[in-house]
Structures are given as structure tokens and as C-alpha cells.
Design an enzyme around this catalytic site. Sequence first.
Site, PDB file in Angstrom:
ATOM      1  N   GLN A 140       6.008 -11.106   7.604  1.00  0.00           N
ATOM      2  CA  GLN A 140       5.412 -11.820   8.744  1.00  0.00           C
ATOM      3  C   GLN A 140       4.702 -10.903   9.737  1.00  0.00           C
ATOM      4  O   GLN A 140       3.890 -11.357  10.535  1.00  0.00           O
ATOM      5  CB  GLN A 140       6.483 -12.647   9.469  1.00  0.00           C
ATOM      6  CG  GLN A 140       5.840 -13.596  10.489  1.00  0.00           C
ATOM      7  CD  GLN A 140       6.825 -14.297  11.351  1.00  0.00           C
ATOM      8  OE1 GLN A 140       7.829 -14.801  10.855  1.00  0.00           O
ATOM      9  NE2 GLN A 140       6.575 -14.335  12.654  1.00  0.00           N
ATOM     10  N   LYS A 141       5.009  -9.611   9.699  1.00  0.00           N
ATOM     11  CA  LYS A 141       4.312  -8.725  10.650  1.00  0.00           C
ATOM     12  C   LYS A 141       2.796  -8.883  10.528  1.00  0.00           C
ATOM     13  O   LYS A 141       2.090  -8.892  11.518  1.00  0.00           O
ATOM     14  CB  LYS A 141       4.703  -7.257  10.434  1.00  0.00           C
ATOM     15  CG  LYS A 141       4.036  -6.338  11.459  1.00  0.00           C
ATOM     16  CD  LYS A 141       4.352  -4.898  11.227  1.00  0.00           C
ATOM     17  CE  LYS A 141       3.707  -4.326  10.004  1.00  0.00           C
ATOM     18  NZ  LYS A 141       2.218  -4.254  10.060  1.00  0.00           N
ATOM     19  N   ASP A 142       2.335  -9.035   9.289  1.00  0.00           N
ATOM     20  CA  ASP A 142       0.894  -9.247   9.060  1.00  0.00           C
ATOM     21  C   ASP A 142       0.626 -10.748   8.976  1.00  0.00           C
ATOM     22  O   ASP A 142       0.218 -11.261   7.931  1.00  0.00           O
ATOM     23  CB  ASP A 142       0.472  -8.528   7.777  1.00  0.00           C
ATOM     24  CG  ASP A 142       0.676  -7.028   7.899  1.00  0.00           C
ATOM     25  OD1 ASP A 142       0.017  -6.405   8.740  1.00  0.00           O
ATOM     26  OD2 ASP A 142       1.531  -6.479   7.178  1.00  0.00           O
ATOM     27  N   MET A 184       0.852  -1.201   0.000  1.00  0.00           N
ATOM     28  CA  MET A 184       0.000   0.000   0.000  1.00  0.00           C
ATOM     29  C   MET A 184       0.886   1.248   0.000  1.00  0.00           C
ATOM     30  O   MET A 184       0.456   2.334   0.421  1.00  0.00           O
ATOM     31  CB  MET A 184      -0.929  -0.011   1.212  1.00  0.00           C
ATOM     32  CG  MET A 184      -1.904  -1.184   1.165  1.00  0.00           C
ATOM     33  SD  MET A 184      -3.465  -0.860   1.987  1.00  0.00           S
ATOM     34  CE  MET A 184      -2.916  -0.545   3.639  1.00  0.00           C
ATOM     35  N   GLY A 185       2.137   1.092  -0.452  1.00  0.00           N
ATOM     36  CA  GLY A 185       3.030   2.245  -0.523  1.00  0.00           C
ATOM     37  C   GLY A 185       3.583   2.618   0.842  1.00  0.00           C
ATOM     38  O   GLY A 185       3.582   1.806   1.767  1.00  0.00           O
ATOM     39  N   HIS A 199       9.501  -3.538   3.275  1.00  0.00           N
ATOM     40  CA  HIS A 199       9.175  -3.730   1.855  1.00  0.00           C
ATOM     41  C   HIS A 199      10.463  -3.947   1.054  1.00  0.00           C
ATOM     42  O   HIS A 199      10.504  -4.763   0.146  1.00  0.00           O
ATOM     43  CB  HIS A 199       8.446  -2.501   1.299  1.00  0.00           C
ATOM     44  CG  HIS A 199       7.134  -2.225   1.969  1.00  0.00           C
ATOM     45  ND1 HIS A 199       6.937  -1.150   2.809  1.00  0.00           N
ATOM     46  CD2 HIS A 199       5.955  -2.885   1.921  1.00  0.00           C
ATOM     47  CE1 HIS A 199       5.686  -1.154   3.241  1.00  0.00           C
ATOM     48  NE2 HIS A 199       5.067  -2.197   2.733  1.00  0.00           N
ATOM     49  N   SER A 211       4.326   1.152   8.102  1.00  0.00           N
ATOM     50  CA  SER A 211       4.165   2.483   7.505  1.00  0.00           C
ATOM     51  C   SER A 211       3.594   3.468   8.517  1.00  0.00           C
ATOM     52  O   SER A 211       3.815   4.666   8.440  1.00  0.00           O
ATOM     53  CB  SER A 211       3.235   2.397   6.293  1.00  0.00           C
ATOM     54  OG  SER A 211       3.749   1.460   5.387  1.00  0.00           O
ATOM     55  N   ARG A 212       2.848   2.932   9.499  1.00  0.00           N
ATOM     56  CA  ARG A 212       2.210   3.822  10.485  1.00  0.00           C
ATOM     57  C   ARG A 212       3.176   4.312  11.569  1.00  0.00           C
ATOM     58  O   ARG A 212       2.848   5.233  12.306  1.00  0.00           O
ATOM     59  CB  ARG A 212       1.024   3.107  11.133  1.00  0.00           C
ATOM     60  CG  ARG A 212      -0.137   2.881  10.165  1.00  0.00           C
ATOM     61  CD  ARG A 212      -1.293   2.177  10.826  1.00  0.00           C
ATOM     62  NE  ARG A 212      -2.482   2.187   9.993  1.00  0.00           N
ATOM     63  CZ  ARG A 212      -2.926   1.139   9.302  1.00  0.00           C
ATOM     64  NH1 ARG A 212      -2.269   0.000   9.331  1.00  0.00           N
ATOM     65  NH2 ARG A 212      -4.010   1.227   8.559  1.00  0.00           N
TER      66      ARG A 212
HETATM   67  O1  PAF Z   1      -0.159  -5.812   3.500  1.00  0.00           O
HETATM   68  C1  PAF Z   1      -0.537  -4.880   2.760  1.00  0.00           C
HETATM   69  O2  PAF Z   1       0.187  -3.919   2.487  1.00  0.00           O
HETATM   70  C2  PAF Z   1      -1.935  -4.947   2.169  1.00  0.00           C
HETATM   71  O3  PAF Z   1      -2.839  -5.486   3.052  1.00  0.00           O
HETATM   72  C3  PAF Z   1      -1.986  -5.668   0.804  1.00  0.00           C
HETATM   73  C4  PAF Z   1      -1.601  -7.127   0.921  1.00  0.00           C
HETATM   74  C5  PAF Z   1      -1.054  -4.974  -0.178  1.00  0.00           C
HETATM   75  C6  PAF Z   1      -3.403  -5.601   0.249  1.00  0.00           C
HETATM   76  O4  PAF Z   1      -3.818  -4.281   0.075  1.00  0.00           O
END
Ligand code: PAF
Length: 283
Positions: free
Chosen positions: A148-150, A30-31, A37, A186-187
Site C-alpha cells: 500500500q505504500k505505493d 526492484m530488489g 517485501h 528501499s530508499r
Molecule cells: O513497486 C515496485 O517495486 C515497482 O514499481 C514495480 C511494481 C516492481 C515495477 O517495476
Amino acid sequence: MRILRTTQAIRTWQHRQNAHKTSIGFVPTMGALHDGHRSLIARARKSCDTVVVSIFVNPLQFEPSDDFGHYPRDLSKDLTMCRKEKADAVFIPQWQDLYPHEFQTTVTVNKLSQRWEGEHRPTHFQGVTTIVTKLLNLVQPSQTFFGQKDYQQFLVIRQLVKDLELDAKLTLCPTIRDADGLALSSRNQYLLPAQRQQALLLYQALLSGKQAIKKGERRARVVEKHMAAIFEAKHQSHIDYLVCCEAKTLEPISRVQSNTVLLGALRIGAIRLIDNLVISVRE
Ligand code: PAF
């Protein structure tokens, strides 16, 4: 580096890669790209012939009370990082292209999506699974990379891929942390110095749970108490959950098992942070 701004452009690009039998590594984002990333792009670069990064702040995965309007956006910085990491293409769709007026289909993973994050953000995962299905269809990658954070997001997407028989290989890459242990997100850029100290407690809590398990504690409730104790008397943040559960199903457990995950979510003012530790235990 190619910049692809429409679904038509990514389809044409994809067909060309297919024609050349090029393996495609995909990093959906999501940028507001950070070193987490960066590590995903680098990993894709190592594993695949060509690398595409998508940048799309997906409105569908934000709850009305979430920070969609304030979610950090810095496209020129993002593109600089993608160029530096030698991405071959960046897909930057417009929401009108992905969700035209007549759009009416969503994808839902039921059980896994309802736990933990799902309890606090009931429509979040439906937004994620819908956009990820669309992106996988458009990019048709050989391998897709997630951090892995998510962790719950990864399990939900893995379930989606399995249930819908999608031909997609998913790779989970380690969480990247700052020197003080804070998981990159990102937050994080919105955290004031005092809030950052609060945010650090989340990782410290997870470490304290891990430590208890390493010392032989197997009662999940006791491990959870160890984690919660880190926050005692610290009222500036709010714990949404801090739990010990089975690493594949995310079901709560009464005793620590061979595959256990410690999951946590914290709210500090308007900022919400998540983190986790997967722990292997020899029973
Ligand atoms: O993890 C993210 O950045 C988002 O949830 C994803 C997988 C790009 C979907 O919008």
C-alpha cells in the site's frame, strides 16, 4: 529455489506450472528487499501453490533526474530473503532481454497517472505500467501482490488491468512500518539520522490529518493545513504534495468523503519518500 534469468526461462517455468494447474503468486520488485517485501512474499506463500518474485530495477520508470544509478542493489541479500520466505522461483531478467534494441511499445494509463506522483515524475507511471504489463504477460500469475505504500501505483495498475482486460487478480497489502512509524522503503537506507527524523514527519503529518478527520473535521483544506503544520519551521525537507483526495480516483476533494486517502511525498536532499493513509469515514 529456481533462479530464472531470461524471458525464455520464465516462460518455460510458467508453462510447467500451468500444466500442473498450480496457482502462481507473484511479487514484482526492484530488489533491495526489506520487511515490506517479506510480508508480500509471505502473503503470496499463504494464498498460492507456488510463489515467484521478480527482481528488476526498471530503467523506464526513473526520470533522468531520479536515482537509477544509485538505486540500492544487493542481489545476494535479496536471494537469501527469498529463500528464507520459501519463494519457489526468482526471476532476474537482464534489461537487454526485456528492452532489446528494437523495443518501441509503451503502455500509458492517462488520467490517474498524471496526478500527484505524475506531476513530479511525468514518465514514471508509463515505465511502471509498461514493465508490469510485460511481467504479467510473462508470469501469468493467479494473484499479484503490491504494498500500500505505493498506493497510486496500485490504482494505476488496477486501471491498466481493467482497461486492457488483463486476466490478473491484484491484491493490496498493508504498508509495513518501522517501530517509529516510517514506512519501509528501499530508499530509507540512504537516510542519515537527522534526515530520518525529517522523514518521520511525513507519517506524523498523515496521522495529524487522520486525527483531525476522526475529531469530525470534514473540510479537506483544513485537514491539509493540519498536515502541513507538522512541517512548519522545518526547512530541511521539501513537500512535493500533502493532500486529501478521493480514494479511488485520487481527485482532490473539498469535503472528506466515506473513502478518502491522505497522500504525501517528501524530498530530503536527493531522497524522495512517499506515504499515505486510507481513511474510512461514516458520513
Ligand atoms: O513497486 C515496485 O517495486 C515497482 O514499481 C514495480 C511494481 C516492481 C515495477 O517495476
